[in-house]
Design a protein around this motif. Structure first.
Motif, PDB file in Angstrom:
ATOM      1  N   ALA A 210      36.330  47.428  51.370  1.00 47.96           N
ATOM      2  CA  ALA A 210      37.651  47.521  52.007  1.00 47.96           C
ATOM      3  C   ALA A 210      37.563  48.271  53.330  1.00 47.96           C
ATOM      4  O   ALA A 210      38.150  47.842  54.330  1.00 47.96           O
ATOM      5  CB  ALA A 210      38.633  48.221  51.071  1.00 47.96           C
TER       6      ALA A 210
ATOM      7  N   TYR B 294      41.846  44.965  48.699  1.00 43.27           N
ATOM      8  CA  TYR B 294      40.590  44.269  48.392  1.00 43.27           C
ATOM      9  C   TYR B 294      40.524  43.937  46.898  1.00 43.27           C
ATOM     10  O   TYR B 294      40.125  42.842  46.519  1.00 43.27           O
ATOM     11  CB  TYR B 294      39.344  45.063  48.820  1.00 43.27           C
ATOM     12  CG  TYR B 294      38.113  44.264  48.483  1.00 43.27           C
ATOM     13  CD1 TYR B 294      37.758  43.167  49.264  1.00 43.27           C
ATOM     14  CD2 TYR B 294      37.370  44.522  47.342  1.00 43.27           C
ATOM     15  CE1 TYR B 294      36.680  42.370  48.918  1.00 43.27           C
ATOM     16  CE2 TYR B 294      36.298  43.736  46.986  1.00 43.27           C
ATOM     17  CZ  TYR B 294      35.962  42.662  47.778  1.00 43.27           C
ATOM     18  OH  TYR B 294      34.909  41.854  47.423  1.00 43.27           O
TER      19      TYR B 294
ATOM     20  N   GLN C  38      34.321  48.614  45.778  1.00 43.81           N
ATOM     21  CA  GLN C  38      35.477  47.960  46.387  1.00 43.81           C
ATOM     22  C   GLN C  38      35.979  48.786  47.570  1.00 43.81           C
ATOM     23  O   GLN C  38      36.369  48.229  48.596  1.00 43.81           O
ATOM     24  CB  GLN C  38      36.590  47.756  45.363  1.00 43.81           C
ATOM     25  CG  GLN C  38      36.296  46.671  44.370  1.00 43.81           C
ATOM     26  CD  GLN C  38      37.453  46.424  43.424  1.00 43.81           C
ATOM     27  OE1 GLN C  38      38.389  47.205  43.315  1.00 43.81           O
ATOM     28  NE2 GLN C  38      37.384  45.304  42.721  1.00 43.81           N
TER      29      GLN C  38
ATOM     30  N   GLU D 287      39.876  40.316  45.289  1.00 41.92           N
ATOM     31  CA  GLU D 287      38.753  40.057  44.385  1.00 41.92           C
ATOM     32  C   GLU D 287      39.214  39.587  43.014  1.00 41.92           C
ATOM     33  O   GLU D 287      38.541  38.792  42.368  1.00 41.92           O
ATOM     34  CB  GLU D 287      37.889  41.316  44.257  1.00 41.92           C
ATOM     35  CG  GLU D 287      36.564  41.064  43.574  1.00 41.92           C
ATOM     36  CD  GLU D 287      35.668  42.282  43.554  1.00 41.92           C
ATOM     37  OE1 GLU D 287      35.594  42.941  42.502  1.00 41.92           O
ATOM     38  OE2 GLU D 287      35.045  42.585  44.597  1.00 41.92           O
TER      39      GLU D 287
END
Length: 69
Positions: free
Chosen positions: A24, A34, A20, A38
Motif C-alpha cells: 500500500a 489495498y 499489505q 486484494e
C-alpha cells in the motif's frame, strides 16, 4: 469474495515478502484500501493495476488474467 485474480495479487505479494502495508505504501494508498483490492471488496483502478504490474514485475495479464505460472 476470493477469486483467482485476487489470489494472484496475494501470491505475488507473499513471493516478494511484502506485507499489505508495504505494498500500500509503495502504491500510495492505505493498507485498508489495498486489503479491499486484494480480497475483492473493491475493484482495481487502471492506474493502480499498472503500478502493481510494475511493482511485481509481472504483466497485467498474469496478475489479473487467468494465466497459470
Amino acid at each position: 469474495m476470493k477469486n483467482k485474480k485476487r489470489e494472484n495479487l496475494r501470491k505475488q505479494r507473499k513471493k516478494n515478502d511484502l506485507t499489505q502495508a508495504q505494498v500500500a505504501e509503495k502504491l500510495g494508498i492505505s493498507r485498508v484500501m489495498y486489503n479491499q483490492i486484494e480480497t475483492g471488496v473493491k475493484g482495481v483502478r487502471l492506474e493502480l493495476a499498472f503500478k502493481l504490474s510494475s511493482l511485481f514485475e509481472k504483466p497485467l495479464e498474469e496478475l489479473f488474467g487467468e494465466v497459470e505460472n
